[in-house]
Design a protein around this motif. Structure first.
Motif, PDB file in Angstrom:
ATOM      1  N   VAL A 274       6.796 -15.410  -9.573  1.00 54.63           N
ATOM      2  CA  VAL A 274       5.330 -15.321  -9.453  1.00 54.63           C
ATOM      3  C   VAL A 274       4.719 -16.714  -9.620  1.00 54.63           C
ATOM      4  O   VAL A 274       3.855 -17.128  -8.848  1.00 54.63           O
ATOM      5  N   SER A 275       5.186 -17.469 -10.619  1.00 60.40           N
ATOM      6  CA  SER A 275       4.601 -18.786 -10.888  1.00 60.40           C
ATOM      7  C   SER A 275       4.838 -19.746  -9.717  1.00 60.40           C
ATOM      8  O   SER A 275       4.026 -20.620  -9.442  1.00 60.40           O
ATOM      9  N   LYS A 276       5.954 -19.560  -8.998  1.00 60.08           N
ATOM     10  CA  LYS A 276       6.231 -20.438  -7.846  1.00 60.08           C
ATOM     11  C   LYS A 276       5.480 -19.971  -6.597  1.00 60.08           C
ATOM     12  O   LYS A 276       5.060 -20.776  -5.769  1.00 60.08           O
ATOM     13  N   PHE A 277       5.360 -18.649  -6.474  1.00 64.11           N
ATOM     14  CA  PHE A 277       4.750 -18.073  -5.268  1.00 64.11           C
ATOM     15  C   PHE A 277       3.233 -18.315  -5.223  1.00 64.11           C
ATOM     16  O   PHE A 277       2.633 -18.366  -4.140  1.00 64.11           O
ATOM     17  N   LYS A 278       2.653 -18.509  -6.391  1.00 64.15           N
ATOM     18  CA  LYS A 278       1.202 -18.663  -6.525  1.00 64.15           C
ATOM     19  C   LYS A 278       0.614 -19.733  -5.597  1.00 64.15           C
ATOM     20  O   LYS A 278      -0.459 -19.556  -5.028  1.00 64.15           O
ATOM     21  N   ARG A 279       1.341 -20.824  -5.421  1.00 64.84           N
ATOM     22  CA  ARG A 279       0.802 -21.926  -4.599  1.00 64.84           C
ATOM     23  C   ARG A 279       0.699 -21.524  -3.126  1.00 64.84           C
ATOM     24  O   ARG A 279       0.029 -22.170  -2.334  1.00 64.84           O
ATOM     25  N   CYS A 280       1.377 -20.449  -2.720  1.00 66.67           N
ATOM     26  CA  CYS A 280       1.351 -20.008  -1.313  1.00 66.67           C
ATOM     27  C   CYS A 280       0.087 -19.205  -0.991  1.00 66.67           C
ATOM     28  O   CYS A 280      -0.207 -18.931   0.170  1.00 66.67           O
ATOM     29  N   LEU A 281      -0.643 -18.800  -2.027  1.00 70.05           N
ATOM     30  CA  LEU A 281      -1.805 -17.930  -1.823  1.00 70.05           C
ATOM     31  C   LEU A 281      -3.072 -18.732  -1.593  1.00 70.05           C
ATOM     32  O   LEU A 281      -3.311 -19.742  -2.268  1.00 70.05           O
ATOM     33  N   LYS A 282      -3.903 -18.261  -0.662  1.00 69.26           N
ATOM     34  CA  LYS A 282      -5.216 -18.882  -0.463  1.00 69.26           C
ATOM     35  C   LYS A 282      -6.097 -18.552  -1.663  1.00 69.26           C
ATOM     36  O   LYS A 282      -5.864 -17.557  -2.366  1.00 69.26           O
ATOM     37  N   GLU A 283      -7.143 -19.319  -1.837  1.00 68.94           N
ATOM     38  CA  GLU A 283      -8.082 -19.102  -2.947  1.00 68.94           C
ATOM     39  C   GLU A 283      -8.751 -17.722  -2.833  1.00 68.94           C
ATOM     40  O   GLU A 283      -9.149 -17.119  -3.823  1.00 68.94           O
ATOM     41  N   THR A 284      -8.858 -17.207  -1.594  1.00 66.26           N
ATOM     42  CA  THR A 284      -9.510 -15.905  -1.349  1.00 66.26           C
ATOM     43  C   THR A 284      -8.498 -14.754  -1.270  1.00 66.26           C
ATOM     44  O   THR A 284      -8.861 -13.638  -0.891  1.00 66.26           O
ATOM     45  N   ALA A 285      -7.239 -15.031  -1.582  1.00 68.08           N
ATOM     46  CA  ALA A 285      -6.190 -14.025  -1.354  1.00 68.08           C
ATOM     47  C   ALA A 285      -6.244 -12.862  -2.352  1.00 68.08           C
ATOM     48  O   ALA A 285      -6.709 -13.004  -3.481  1.00 68.08           O
ATOM     49  N   SER A 286      -5.728 -11.728  -1.875  1.00 65.85           N
ATOM     50  CA  SER A 286      -5.513 -10.558  -2.735  1.00 65.85           C
ATOM     51  C   SER A 286      -4.018 -10.300  -2.791  1.00 65.85           C
ATOM     52  O   SER A 286      -3.287 -10.660  -1.866  1.00 65.85           O
ATOM     53  N   LEU A 287      -3.582  -9.657  -3.867  1.00 67.45           N
ATOM     54  CA  LEU A 287      -2.185  -9.228  -3.903  1.00 67.45           C
ATOM     55  C   LEU A 287      -2.042  -7.877  -4.574  1.00 67.45           C
ATOM     56  O   LEU A 287      -2.858  -7.504  -5.419  1.00 67.45           O
ATOM     57  N   TYR A 288      -1.048  -7.151  -4.095  1.00 64.01           N
ATOM     58  CA  TYR A 288      -0.724  -5.841  -4.643  1.00 64.01           C
ATOM     59  C   TYR A 288       0.741  -5.886  -5.071  1.00 64.01           C
ATOM     60  O   TYR A 288       1.600  -6.330  -4.304  1.00 64.01           O
ATOM     61  N   VAL A 289       1.004  -5.419  -6.288  1.00 63.29           N
ATOM     62  CA  VAL A 289       2.384  -5.434  -6.787  1.00 63.29           C
ATOM     63  C   VAL A 289       2.762  -4.022  -7.223  1.00 63.29           C
ATOM     64  O   VAL A 289       2.089  -3.401  -8.060  1.00 63.29           O
ATOM     65  N   CYS A 290       3.849  -3.515  -6.655  1.00 63.93           N
ATOM     66  CA  CYS A 290       4.297  -2.145  -6.931  1.00 63.93           C
ATOM     67  C   CYS A 290       5.254  -2.135  -8.124  1.00 63.93           C
ATOM     68  O   CYS A 290       6.017  -3.077  -8.335  1.00 63.93           O
ATOM     69  N   CYS A 291       5.221  -1.048  -8.873  1.00 63.59           N
ATOM     70  CA  CYS A 291       6.169  -0.886  -9.989  1.00 63.59           C
ATOM     71  C   CYS A 291       6.186   0.567 -10.453  1.00 63.59           C
ATOM     72  O   CYS A 291       5.378   1.380  -9.987  1.00 63.59           O
ATOM     73  N   ASP A 292       7.113   0.884 -11.337  1.00 67.47           N
ATOM     74  CA  ASP A 292       7.113   2.221 -11.935  1.00 67.47           C
ATOM     75  C   ASP A 292       6.540   2.102 -13.357  1.00 67.47           C
ATOM     76  O   ASP A 292       6.211   0.999 -13.809  1.00 67.47           O
ATOM     77  N   TRP A 293       6.439   3.224 -14.070  1.00 66.76           N
ATOM     78  CA  TRP A 293       5.772   3.168 -15.377  1.00 66.76           C
ATOM     79  C   TRP A 293       6.524   2.281 -16.365  1.00 66.76           C
ATOM     80  O   TRP A 293       5.912   1.642 -17.222  1.00 66.76           O
ATOM     81  N   GLN A 294       7.831   2.190 -16.196  1.00 70.37           N
ATOM     82  CA  GLN A 294       8.606   1.412 -17.180  1.00 70.37           C
ATOM     83  C   GLN A 294       8.430  -0.094 -16.995  1.00 70.37           C
ATOM     84  O   GLN A 294       8.454  -0.852 -17.963  1.00 70.37           O
ATOM     85  N   SER A 295       8.267  -0.524 -15.734  1.00 75.90           N
ATOM     86  CA  SER A 295       8.111  -1.966 -15.510  1.00 75.90           C
ATOM     87  C   SER A 295       6.639  -2.382 -15.433  1.00 75.90           C
ATOM     88  O   SER A 295       6.316  -3.568 -15.353  1.00 75.90           O
ATOM     89  N   SER A 296       5.751  -1.394 -15.476  1.00 72.08           N
ATOM     90  CA  SER A 296       4.321  -1.668 -15.288  1.00 72.08           C
ATOM     91  C   SER A 296       3.772  -2.647 -16.331  1.00 72.08           C
ATOM     92  O   SER A 296       2.981  -3.534 -16.015  1.00 72.08           O
ATOM     93  N   LYS A 297       4.238  -2.497 -17.575  1.00 75.11           N
ATOM     94  CA  LYS A 297       3.731  -3.363 -18.655  1.00 75.11           C
ATOM     95  C   LYS A 297       4.110  -4.829 -18.390  1.00 75.11           C
ATOM     96  O   LYS A 297       3.278  -5.722 -18.527  1.00 75.11           O
ATOM     97  N   SER A 298       5.357  -5.043 -17.993  1.00 77.23           N
ATOM     98  CA  SER A 298       5.798  -6.423 -17.699  1.00 77.23           C
ATOM     99  C   SER A 298       5.026  -6.991 -16.518  1.00 77.23           C
ATOM    100  O   SER A 298       4.609  -8.156 -16.534  1.00 77.23           O
ATOM    101  N   VAL A 299       4.847  -6.161 -15.496  1.00 72.87           N
ATOM    102  CA  VAL A 299       4.133  -6.623 -14.299  1.00 72.87           C
ATOM    103  C   VAL A 299       2.698  -6.986 -14.668  1.00 72.87           C
ATOM    104  O   VAL A 299       2.198  -8.057 -14.306  1.00 72.87           O
ATOM    105  N   GLN A 300       2.051  -6.124 -15.439  1.00 73.63           N
ATOM    106  CA  GLN A 300       0.666  -6.395 -15.840  1.00 73.63           C
ATOM    107  C   GLN A 300       0.572  -7.703 -16.637  1.00 73.63           C
ATOM    108  O   GLN A 300      -0.305  -8.532 -16.396  1.00 73.63           O
ATOM    109  N   THR A 301       1.506  -7.883 -17.556  1.00 67.39           N
ATOM    110  CA  THR A 301       1.472  -9.086 -18.403  1.00 67.39           C
ATOM    111  C   THR A 301       1.583 -10.348 -17.559  1.00 67.39           C
ATOM    112  O   THR A 301       0.823 -11.309 -17.741  1.00 67.39           O
ATOM    113  N   VAL A 302       2.510 -10.348 -16.619  1.00 72.05           N
ATOM    114  CA  VAL A 302       2.716 -11.547 -15.803  1.00 72.05           C
ATOM    115  C   VAL A 302       1.521 -11.769 -14.869  1.00 72.05           C
ATOM    116  O   VAL A 302       1.011 -12.899 -14.738  1.00 72.05           O
ATOM    117  N   LEU A 303       1.042 -10.699 -14.244  1.00 68.09           N
ATOM    118  CA  LEU A 303      -0.088 -10.853 -13.313  1.00 68.09           C
ATOM    119  C   LEU A 303      -1.330 -11.354 -14.051  1.00 68.09           C
ATOM    120  O   LEU A 303      -2.076 -12.188 -13.544  1.00 68.09           O
TER     121      LEU A 303
END
Ligand SMILES: C[S@@+](CC[C@H](N)C(=O)[O-])C[C@H]1O[C@@H](n2cnc3c(N)ncnc32)[C@H](O)[C@@H]1O
Length: 340
Positions: A105-134
């Motif tokens: 995620v930290s490396k991919f960030k530079r590829c996004l435009k300032e106006t970009a949106s992103l959607y990240v899929c996960c299940d309930w068990q990984s949701s907490k980690s995904v939320q924390t990083v995002l």
């Protein structure tokens, strides 16, 4: 006789006559792989536009262009032990999974435009980690919960049949088109004005419908089944209808949609059907072949099941699915860039 990849991978012999699962035959593999690319130096958006990158994301992430993505749809391996063709993703601790997420995620960030949106899929068990990083890198706007329907029954627990999709933006300046993702629902109580005119609903020869705002609880999308033409043998394929909602809400025609874990290619296929630019990364050649074949088919078949005439239809309310074709988005849209 041609053998398909699935027969080899999953030991299947024959498919039922109505089974419409996409098959890649041995003699197609080379020509499909020749339609993918790998990155060895920094690329430009034009070089990767409408192309699929066959590579480990960690080997090519530094070669992706700067600030080219309008919309990223990201469906990474969840923190579960899962076989993806030749590779196995091994369940690990939440802490280690979070570190894995943070690395790309930290490396991919530079590829996004300032106006970009992103959607990240996960299940309930990984949701907490995904939320924390995002939360560390982006502005989290919502968490969509998708009722996935299919799930293993459990004797001493609740059957797990939902997934989360985190919606984030890079800044407060982003695009969202709510008109493009309204749901067409059958009217149960058709109230009328005293003049006899329908109140907030539409009377048609095919029935009475109301257009409703989409919520962040999605209960009308089934996973791809063997009888659906979009189905492949990928073990965690997302439905085209689900991806279409994300793309229509958060991008405009000709915007650049990117998927760093494209699997069977659903994001890229839907982006193509909806006239967006696309690219993505997948490390497994078997999945790249499925994706290229689906993309080639999408050149002549832009159908998205459940999406017709610019509307998402409630399940079983579409009068004639056989006629389903993607049509131009409605012109009276009130979509726009939002500044908060
Ligand atoms: C959850 S699946 C994506 C499914 C996809 N959304 C679809 O509709 O088919 C995740 C994919 O990521 C791929 N993958 C896992 N690690 C990867 C890596 N380091 N680089 C590239 N692809 C990877 C897997 O092979 C798998 O196909």
């Amino acid at each position: 006789m041609a053998t398909d990849i699935a027969s080899e991978m999953y030991g299947m012999r024959e498919r039922a006559p109505r089974n419409r699962t996409l098959i890649v035959c041995k003699d197609e593999e080379n020509s499909l792989m020749n339609q993918t690319m790998t990155l060895t130096t920094l690329s430009t958006p034009h070089q990767i536009e409408d192309k699929l990158i066959h590579q480990d994301l960690f080997d090519c992430i530094d070669y992706l262009p700067d600030q080219f993505v309008d919309l990223a749809i990201i469906d990474p391996p969840y923190n579960l032990t899962k076989q993806f063709a030749a590779s196995k993703f091994a369940k690990t601790s939440s802490e280690s999974y979070e570190i894995w997420l943070e690395t790309w995620v930290s490396k991919f960030k530079r590829c996004l435009k300032e106006t970009a949106s992103l959607y990240v899929c996960c299940d309930w068990q990984s949701s907490k980690s995904v939320q924390t990083v995002l939360d560390r890198h982006f502005i989290i706007r919502s968490r969509i919960t998708w009722e996935r329907e299919k799930g293993r029954g459990a004797n001493a627990n609740w059957k797990n049949c939902s997934e989360d999709i985190w919606f984030c933006t890079v800044s407060n300046h982003y695009f969202f088109d709510v008109e493009a993702v309204k749901l067409k629902r059958k009217v149960i109580a058709p109230y009328r004005h005293s003049s006899g005119e329908p109140k907030d609903w539409e009377e048609t020869t095919q029935g009475n419908y109301r257009l409703t705002h989409p919520s962040n609880l999605w209960t009308d999308i089934s996973i791809p089944f063997w009888s659906m033409p979009e189905n492949t043998d990928h073990p965690t394929q997302k439905p085209e209808k689900l991806i279409a909602k994300l793309i229509l809400a958060s991008s405009r025609p000709r915007d650049f949609v990117f998927d760093p874990f494209f699997g069977s290619g659903t994001t890229c296929v839907v982006a193509k059907k909806l006239d967006r630019k696309f690219s993505g990364v997948e490390q497994e050649s078997a999945y790249c072949q499925m994706a290229v074949k689906r993309l080639n088919r999408a050149a002549s078949d832009r159908t998205i099941q459940g999406y017709l005439d610019g509307y998402f239809w409630e399940r079983n309310s579409l009068a004639d699915q056989k006629q389903a074709t993607v049509t131009k988005p409605k012109t009276e849209t009130v979509a726009g860039l939002f500044d908060e």
